[in-house]
Design an enzyme around this catalytic site. Structure first.
Site, PDB file in Angstrom:
ATOM      1  N   ASP A   5       7.865  11.777  -2.233  1.00 52.50           N
ATOM      2  CA  ASP A   5       7.747  10.711  -1.231  1.00 52.50           C
ATOM      3  C   ASP A   5       8.799   9.638  -1.497  1.00 52.50           C
ATOM      4  O   ASP A   5       8.491   8.452  -1.600  1.00 52.50           O
ATOM      5  CB  ASP A   5       6.342  10.105  -1.258  1.00 52.50           C
ATOM      6  CG  ASP A   5       6.023   9.318   0.017  1.00 52.50           C
ATOM      7  OD1 ASP A   5       6.766   9.485   1.005  1.00 52.50           O
ATOM      8  OD2 ASP A   5       5.063   8.542   0.012  1.00 52.50           O
ATOM      9  N   SER A  48       0.857  -1.177   0.000  1.00 48.75           N
ATOM     10  CA  SER A  48       0.000   0.000   0.000  1.00 48.75           C
ATOM     11  C   SER A  48       0.890   1.222   0.000  1.00 48.75           C
ATOM     12  O   SER A  48       2.038   1.173   0.460  1.00 48.75           O
ATOM     13  CB  SER A  48      -0.928   0.015   1.219  1.00 48.75           C
ATOM     14  OG  SER A  48      -0.172   0.022   2.421  1.00 48.75           O
ATOM     15  N   GLY A  49       0.377   2.299  -0.535  1.00 46.51           N
ATOM     16  CA  GLY A  49       1.172   3.515  -0.628  1.00 46.51           C
ATOM     17  C   GLY A  49       0.280   4.699  -0.890  1.00 46.51           C
ATOM     18  O   GLY A  49      -0.906   4.681  -0.561  1.00 46.51           O
TER      19      GLY A  49
END
Length: 899
Positions: free
Chosen positions: A660, A544-545
């Site tokens: 990120d 997940s991100g």
């Protein structure tokens, strides 16, 4: 006199040497460059662009120099490099080995007795000549005067040749066999395969767009068919272009080129046939005497016959003038030249490749002018004959791959436009095709039941009956009744849509369902059922991100993919989604994850990426399940990540910030392929916006200090995050995990900003310390070996360890302007540029972080039994002032938003 002359000569020589050394030091690349070999090369040869930079990457030339083999980029500013054959006089790329997999300037081509192999910057093979069994090893690589690159064995027998694998060009004497094709490039800079093909069939040479024919050579006025025999190959010589049959002894179709009556002009002219990115193939004559280039043939001659020359639903006239068809206007959302219905209650559907039915969706057909036509009508048989237009439309309505129809009133023939919708053109023979009319399918957004016209038409009849008795009162009530009925229908329609999509939202989600029907750069739009089958109903979650959860899937062709389900979309979710797929779909780089397609279903959105079977870097780097990453692997990961970020910052059409960068967003594949993922947090910046960024993004531990100040966010913010990742690659642990250090190592007093006794940190006599600060202190002491992951057992290259530490500290300096660009980071890691020297004064902020980190870690230890994790809470009553106090203690939710 002699002494004076000697002194003068010595002084001149010394000055010359000094100037030479100064010039050499200022060169951006090493001054030593390999020589260009003539005609042939023997095995155990290595080449890269950097090795032959003085020759534009050329390492091999044909005997007369007409052709060169190069490792080069298609444009000077491009960061994508290819192994190509160049026709020197025209500077035309006539063949490319790795057109779909570009490499970097430091990647290598190696020629061994087993053949040619192209390695990427990580040292892994991405292209090689076939490894079929050969009677003997390869003895030489030769570039012929024809432009053919061949390998021969010890008996001088050809075992491989580039002519067997054409790309988008053929040259004189090269045979294009039946079944073979030329595939266009995406554009002049991106050599990867585009949507157009030039195919040699058994009866003709044809042009195709997305596998749909739009041109045949035999229909051209300059082409002459001599026989109906089957075609075997196409060849071009000094007199013309020929489709040959009967073992090359019979001409099937010929195109005689002008100014080629005499065969004697072979010494001064050369011809190249190229399929351009715009879908036109052309033959150009190059004259060696005056270097002129003369176009001799173009197919199709009418540019308006190219399917997407004017984008979707534009009408092409007068050799390329584009204007939206009547009833349509330019798409106000995408602004890419496509046309959409001018009626806002209508929208265009998306193709589903024939796998779903359109039943249940209200459809309306927009009629075209009777002088408009579509390219495929002349090259395909009707799907039905002897039917009415309503039957033809009904068939199209029940097949969601059908995007429109053409119907012939006289013959009842029904033609379908399927899967792709291109531009329109004027009819080539209006008298013959005057009865063939076109209809474009549209989705009725404001009236999904498709029956409002009937009900509205019944209403005036009822009003007329009641009018004598109700009079003016009823007339006054009509608008109110109509409004109530329409609102009730809209609510009912919204409920039906929500039931079908499993959602209970407002109807706005359904209204936006079709906003993605024309997204440039995406090769595939998957339908939802395909993804359900591929992922076994989203069974295997692999991560997940940013904005979503990722599942593993396998497509029908056996290819593994990573399917990212987009969630947590806020008010800007739709814009973020459009931005993400629009940007990523155009990115092609060996160190960036490739987007394979996308899907929209109801309110759900999915992105389909290539699958990286080793998962994210954090699993291999921090996990304890398998062996630790070897040192060389870590160095290649650091270098590959730097190259990917450098491409985002400077190699794309627009600057892209990742925002990120962390190990979770660095993916690994077999043979240590390194790719950066998750551009959901990326921003596409125009030059005016490049200094402005207002939304806090990223992950705790990797955020640059400027996120918490009023400083501008730029590409150097990614550089900071990369520096933090570099330290974790070096250590093999998270920077946020405590580093213990003995009090009395070398008798040095380590300045952590903490004056308390070391015994307070535990009975072990070790101090807790923030690892980036520890790296700074070890750099100051020159003790780089203490920073390396102990699991490596000392199997490292200390000069590379020092290089990574120094580069990392340069990247995490507080002042953004002092941080190197990612391009310079790549140069330092590759050894092309000298190492930078981090400024200690710009790294002192790490001492603040170190103190707060140490205090929080001790509090966490002391309160562990009460499950109090105080380092995630702001220490509001801290006695230490400064702008850094709260930085280390913000939660990941505060810094990243919903994950």
């Amino acid at each position: 006199m002699a002494s004076s002359l000697y002194t003068t000569t010595t002084t001149t020589t010394t000055t010359t040497i000094s100037l030479f050394l100064l010039y050499s030091a200022l060169l951006p690349y090493p001054t030593l460059s390999g020589r260009v070999f003539n005609h042939s090369i023997t095995p155990n040869f290595t080449a890269s662009f950097l090795q032959f930079v003085d020759h534009s990457g050329a390492f091999l030339a044909s005997k007369s120099g007409s052709f060169q083999a190069r490792i080069t980029n298609s444009k000077q500013e491009s960061q994508s490099y290819y192994l190509v054959i160049i026709h020197v006089l025209s500077n035309t790329i006539v063949w490319s080995a790795n057109r779909n997999t570009p490499i970097s300037e430091s990647s290598e081509l190696r020629f061994s007795p087993d053949g040619l192999t192209l390695y990427n910057e990580t040292g892994h093979s991405i292209w090689s000549t076939p490894s079929k069994k050969r009677p003997s090893s390869v003895s030489s690589l030769q570039l012929l005067e024809s432009g053919n690159l061949i390998m021969v064995d010890g008996m001088n027998k050809t075992v491989w040749e580039s002519f067997d694998s054409p790309t988008d060009v053929i040259v004189m004497g090269q045979e294009l066999l039946v079944g073979k094709s030329l595939v266009s490039s995406v554009n002049e800079e991106d050599l990867s395969e585009g949507s157009y093909r030039f195919v040699i069939g058994e009866n003709d040479a044809i042009l195709q767009w997305n596998r749909m024919t739009y041109y045949k050579l035999s229909m051209d006025t300059k082409a002459f068919r001599d026989t109906s025999l089957a075609v075997e190959y196409m060849v071009m010589n000094f007199t013309g272009m020929y489709l040959m049959g009967s073992n090359g002894t019979v001409v099937v179709i010929r195109v005689i080129l002008h100014n080629s009556n005499a065969v004697t002009d072979d010494s001064s002219t050369f011809r190249i046939l190229k399929l351009d990115p715009n879908g036109v193939f052309s033959i150009v004559k190059i004259d060696a005497t005056d270097r002129s280039q003369t176009p001799e043939f173009m197919g199709p001659a009418d540019i308006c016959r190219v399917p997407s020359i004017c984008r979707r639903l534009n009408v092409c006239t007068n050799g390329g003038i584009c204007q939206c068809a009547p009833g349509f206007h330019s798409d106000p959302i995408m602004k890419n030249g496509d046309c959409v219905p001018a009626d806002n209650s209508l929208d265009l559907p998306d193709s589903c490749d024939g796998s779903l039915s359109s039943n249940g969706t209200a459809v309306k057909y927009m009629s075209m002018r009777d002088n408009l036509d579509y390219f495929s009508n002349d090259f395909m048989d009707p799907i039905l004959r002897n039917v009415t237009v309503s039957v033809c439309q009904d068939l199209c309505s029940r097949n969601c791959s059908c995007l429109g129809i053409f119907h012939s009133q006289d013959s009842g023939s029904c033609y379908a436009i399927q899967n792709y919708l291109g531009s329109l053109m004027m009819k080539s023979n209006p008298a013959r095709d005057k009865d063939r009319l076109g209809y474009i399918k549209a989705i009725v957004v404001g009236n999904p039941n498709g029956n409002s016209e009937d009900k509205k038409s019944n209403f005036p009849v009822l009003a007329m009956v009641l009018l004598p008795s109700l009079g003016v009162l009823l007339i006054a009530m009509v608008p109110t009744i109509i409004w109530l009925r329409r609102r009730r229908r809209r609510r009912k329609w919204a409920r039906n849509v929500n039931k079908k999509t499993g959602r209970a939202n407002s109807s706005s989600s359904a209204e936006g369902e079709f906003e993605f029907s024309a997204i440039p750069g995406l090769p595939v739009r998957f339908n939802y059922d395909e993804l359900v089958v591929a992922t076994e109903d989203f069974k295997t979650r692999i991560g997940s991100g940013g904005f979503g959860t990722v599942y593993k899937g396998t497509l029908q062709d056996g290819a593994d993919v990573a399917v990212k389900k987009i969630t947590c979309l806020g008010a800007q979710g739709k814009r973020e989604f459009l931005s993400e797929i629009g940007i990523i779909g155009k990115i092609h780089h060996v160190n960036l994850v490739r987007l394979k397609g996308f899907c929209t279903h109801g309110g759900q959105k999915f992105l389909v990426f290539e699958y990286m079977n080793r998962g994210s870097l954090d699993r291999s780097l921090f996990g304890n399940d398998g062996p630790a990453l070897e040192w060389q692997e870590r160095y290649e990961i650091a270098l590959g990540t730097a190259r990917g970020l450098a491409y985002l910052h400077t190699g794309c059409e627009h600057k892209i910030l990742h925002c990120d960068v962390k190990p979770e967003n660095i993916l690994l594949h077999d043979k240590l392929q390194v790719k950066i993922s998750d551009f959901g947090l990326s921003k596409l910046l125009s030059p005016e916006e490049s200094g402005l960024f207002t939304t806090l993004r990223g992950t705790r531990g990797y955020l640059a200090p400027e996120w918490l100040t009023s400083s501008a966010i730029s590409d150097r913010t990614d550089v900071y995050s990369y520096g933090m990742v570099l330290l974790e690659i070096l250590r093999g642990k998270k920077n946020s995990s405590a580093q213990t250090r003995s009090n009395n190592i070398s008798g040095n007093n380590i300045n952590t900003g903490d004056n308390r006794s070391s015994s307070s940190s535990g009975e072990s006599g070790h101090r807790l310390i923030y690892f980036p600060l520890y790296a700074l202190e070890m750099h100051e002491e020159g003790r780089y070996s203490e920073l390396v992951d102990p699991r490596l057992g000392g199997k490292v290259r200390m000069e590379e360890v020092e290089k990574l530490v120094r580069v990392a500290l340069c990247c995490v300096q507080e002042e953004p302007s002092l941080r190197p660009s990612m391009s310079n980071v790549v140069g330092m890691l590759e050894g092309i540029l000298p190492l930078g020297e981090p400024r200690i004064e710009s790294l002192n902020f790490l001492r603040f972080y170190g103190r707060r980190f140490t205090e929080a870690s001790r509090l966490e230890e002391n309160n562990e039994q009460n499950e109090v994790i105080l380092y995630r809470q702001p220490l509001g009553n801290s006695s230490t002032t400064g702008s850094y106090n709260s930085f280390s203690y913000m939660s990941s939710h505060q810094l990243s938003g919903p994950r």
